[in-house]
Write a protein that holds these residues in place. Structure first.
Motif, mmCIF file in Angstrom:
data_model
loop_
_atom_site.group_PDB
_atom_site.id
_atom_site.type_symbol
_atom_site.label_atom_id
_atom_site.label_comp_id
_atom_site.label_asym_id
_atom_site.label_seq_id
_atom_site.Cartn_x
_atom_site.Cartn_y
_atom_site.Cartn_z
ATOM 1 N N TRP A 22 0.825 -1.208 0.000
ATOM 2 C CA TRP A 22 0.000 0.000 0.000
ATOM 3 C C TRP A 22 0.863 1.263 0.000
ATOM 4 O O TRP A 22 0.568 2.217 -0.723
ATOM 5 C CB TRP A 22 -0.923 0.019 1.207
ATOM 6 C CG TRP A 22 -2.060 -0.956 1.158
ATOM 7 C CD1 TRP A 22 -2.278 -1.948 0.235
ATOM 8 C CD2 TRP A 22 -3.128 -1.058 2.092
ATOM 9 N NE1 TRP A 22 -3.420 -2.646 0.544
ATOM 10 C CE2 TRP A 22 -3.963 -2.123 1.687
ATOM 11 C CE3 TRP A 22 -3.449 -0.371 3.252
ATOM 12 C CZ2 TRP A 22 -5.107 -2.481 2.388
ATOM 13 C CZ3 TRP A 22 -4.585 -0.731 3.950
ATOM 14 C CH2 TRP A 22 -5.410 -1.765 3.518
ATOM 15 N N LEU A 89 -2.703 7.497 10.491
ATOM 16 C CA LEU A 89 -3.528 6.571 9.727
ATOM 17 C C LEU A 89 -3.106 5.186 10.184
ATOM 18 O O LEU A 89 -1.951 4.804 10.036
ATOM 19 C CB LEU A 89 -3.299 6.755 8.224
ATOM 20 C CG LEU A 89 -3.533 8.179 7.697
ATOM 21 C CD1 LEU A 89 -3.236 8.236 6.197
ATOM 22 C CD2 LEU A 89 -4.924 8.665 8.006
ATOM 23 N N ARG A 119 -6.893 7.440 12.818
ATOM 24 C CA ARG A 119 -7.856 7.235 11.740
ATOM 25 C C ARG A 119 -7.628 5.813 11.242
ATOM 26 O O ARG A 119 -6.568 5.515 10.696
ATOM 27 C CB ARG A 119 -7.617 8.212 10.596
ATOM 28 C CG ARG A 119 -7.914 9.635 10.960
ATOM 29 C CD ARG A 119 -7.583 10.539 9.790
ATOM 30 N NE ARG A 119 -7.863 11.910 10.175
ATOM 31 C CZ ARG A 119 -8.171 12.853 9.317
ATOM 32 N NH1 ARG A 119 -8.204 12.590 8.035
ATOM 33 N NH2 ARG A 119 -8.413 14.068 9.740
ATOM 34 N N VAL A 121 -7.748 2.678 8.892
ATOM 35 C CA VAL A 121 -7.749 2.538 7.431
ATOM 36 C C VAL A 121 -7.844 1.057 7.100
ATOM 37 O O VAL A 121 -7.047 0.256 7.600
ATOM 38 C CB VAL A 121 -6.468 3.157 6.828
ATOM 39 C CG1 VAL A 121 -6.398 2.907 5.336
ATOM 40 C CG2 VAL A 121 -6.402 4.651 7.130
ATOM 41 N N SER A 123 -8.450 -0.089 3.603
ATOM 42 C CA SER A 123 -8.254 -0.405 2.184
ATOM 43 C C SER A 123 -7.292 0.600 1.562
ATOM 44 O O SER A 123 -7.105 1.705 2.086
ATOM 45 C CB SER A 123 -9.587 -0.352 1.434
ATOM 46 O OG SER A 123 -10.061 0.984 1.358
ATOM 47 N N PRO A 125 -7.765 2.277 -1.334
ATOM 48 C CA PRO A 125 -8.468 3.507 -1.733
ATOM 49 C C PRO A 125 -8.714 4.454 -0.550
ATOM 50 O O PRO A 125 -8.585 5.672 -0.688
ATOM 51 C CB PRO A 125 -9.784 2.999 -2.329
ATOM 52 C CG PRO A 125 -9.474 1.616 -2.803
ATOM 53 C CD PRO A 125 -8.482 1.077 -1.799
ATOM 54 N N GLN A 126 -9.041 3.905 0.601
ATOM 55 C CA GLN A 126 -9.239 4.744 1.783
ATOM 56 C C GLN A 126 -7.924 5.392 2.195
ATOM 57 O O GLN A 126 -7.897 6.576 2.546
ATOM 58 C CB GLN A 126 -9.825 3.928 2.934
ATOM 59 C CG GLN A 126 -10.103 4.771 4.169
ATOM 60 C CD GLN A 126 -10.545 3.969 5.365
ATOM 61 O OE1 GLN A 126 -10.459 2.746 5.390
ATOM 62 N NE2 GLN A 126 -11.012 4.663 6.388
ATOM 63 N N ASP A 128 -5.449 6.173 0.252
ATOM 64 C CA ASP A 128 -5.193 7.237 -0.727
ATOM 65 C C ASP A 128 -6.001 8.491 -0.410
ATOM 66 O O ASP A 128 -5.469 9.608 -0.449
ATOM 67 C CB ASP A 128 -5.506 6.749 -2.149
ATOM 68 C CG ASP A 128 -4.386 5.918 -2.749
ATOM 69 O OD1 ASP A 128 -3.209 6.115 -2.362
ATOM 70 O OD2 ASP A 128 -4.679 5.075 -3.610
ATOM 71 N N ARG A 129 -7.282 8.331 -0.100
ATOM 72 C CA ARG A 129 -8.133 9.489 0.226
ATOM 73 C C ARG A 129 -7.621 10.216 1.466
ATOM 74 O O ARG A 129 -7.504 11.448 1.473
ATOM 75 C CB ARG A 129 -9.586 9.053 0.450
ATOM 76 C CG ARG A 129 -10.336 8.696 -0.808
ATOM 77 C CD ARG A 129 -11.834 8.507 -0.558
ATOM 78 N NE ARG A 129 -12.142 7.520 0.472
ATOM 79 C CZ ARG A 129 -12.275 6.211 0.264
ATOM 80 N NH1 ARG A 129 -12.120 5.715 -0.948
ATOM 81 N NH2 ARG A 129 -12.566 5.400 1.265
ATOM 82 N N GLU A 130 -7.314 9.454 2.504
ATOM 83 C CA GLU A 130 -6.840 10.058 3.751
ATOM 84 C C GLU A 130 -5.492 10.755 3.558
ATOM 85 O O GLU A 130 -5.274 11.850 4.076
ATOM 86 C CB GLU A 130 -6.730 8.997 4.848
ATOM 87 C CG GLU A 130 -8.041 8.373 5.258
ATOM 88 C CD GLU A 130 -8.913 9.273 6.137
ATOM 89 O OE1 GLU A 130 -8.458 10.359 6.563
ATOM 90 O OE2 GLU A 130 -10.058 8.884 6.403
#
Length: 183
Positions: A22, A89, A119, A121, A123, A125-126, A128-130
């Motif tokens: 990741w 994260l 926070r 996490v 996945s 995609p999550q 990446d957003r964070e």
């Protein structure tokens, strides 16, 4: 986009390949951002700057400079990130994937995420957003840095202490057996 992302898998002997993958994927999409990954027993990253381990002084220095912190669900690592002013994260190790011996990191991450200490996490995609939110925020913004008011910090530390007490009191026999076997 620029900045520094510090990612920490910890020192457990179980590989944490998922987090390495990741972080490498996130680094590949953000060439202007420096990614430093402490990878432990996992394979070294291909894109991010990799270190099997980091001296604590160096880790503290990196955390102080970081725009974002990604970490496993270990209390010590989370507290190091919090002490540097981050709400990290958190990607807890999952025993079903061979990343740890039991699910204590999953349970711990759930508790501290609910309290706003991390926070959680689950996945790529999550993640990446964070990361994009944290890297776009001005340095010191509440969205990326831990709230520094005394009440929130005290409450977070109390939750961490309670969870550590529960984890430690649940394992004394196992540790005692290991100590006897080591003699």
């Amino acid at each position: 986009m620029s900045g520094l992302v510090v990612a920490l898998v910890g020192t457990d002997h179980h590989p944490f390949e998922r987090l390495v993958q990741w972080v490498d994927a996130a680094a590949a999409c953000r060439p202007g951002v420096r990614f430093v990954l402490q990878h432990g027993s996992s394979r070294a990253p291909e894109v991010a700057e990799g270190h099997a381990s980091l001296a604590h002084d160096h880790l503290v220095e990196l955390l102080a400079q970081a725009s974002a912190v990604i970490c496993h669900g270990g209390p010590g690592t989370i507290m190091d990130a919090r002490d540097a002013g981050h709400r990290p994260l958190c990607v807890p190790r999952d025993p079903r994937r061979g990343e740890h011996v039991d699910g204590h990191q999953l349970r711990f991450a759930e508790v501290v995420a609910a309290a706003g200490v991390v926070r959680a996490v689950g996945s790529l995609p999550q993640l990446d957003r964070e990361l994009d939110l944290l890297l776009a925020a001005p340095r010191g913004a509440v969205s990326g840095r831990a709230e520094q008011d005394g009440v929130a910090a005290r409450a977070a530390r109390e939750l961490l202490a309670a969870e550590l007490d529960a984890l430690l009191s649940a394992r004394p026999r196992r540790w005692a057996r290991g100590a006897r076997a080591a003699r």
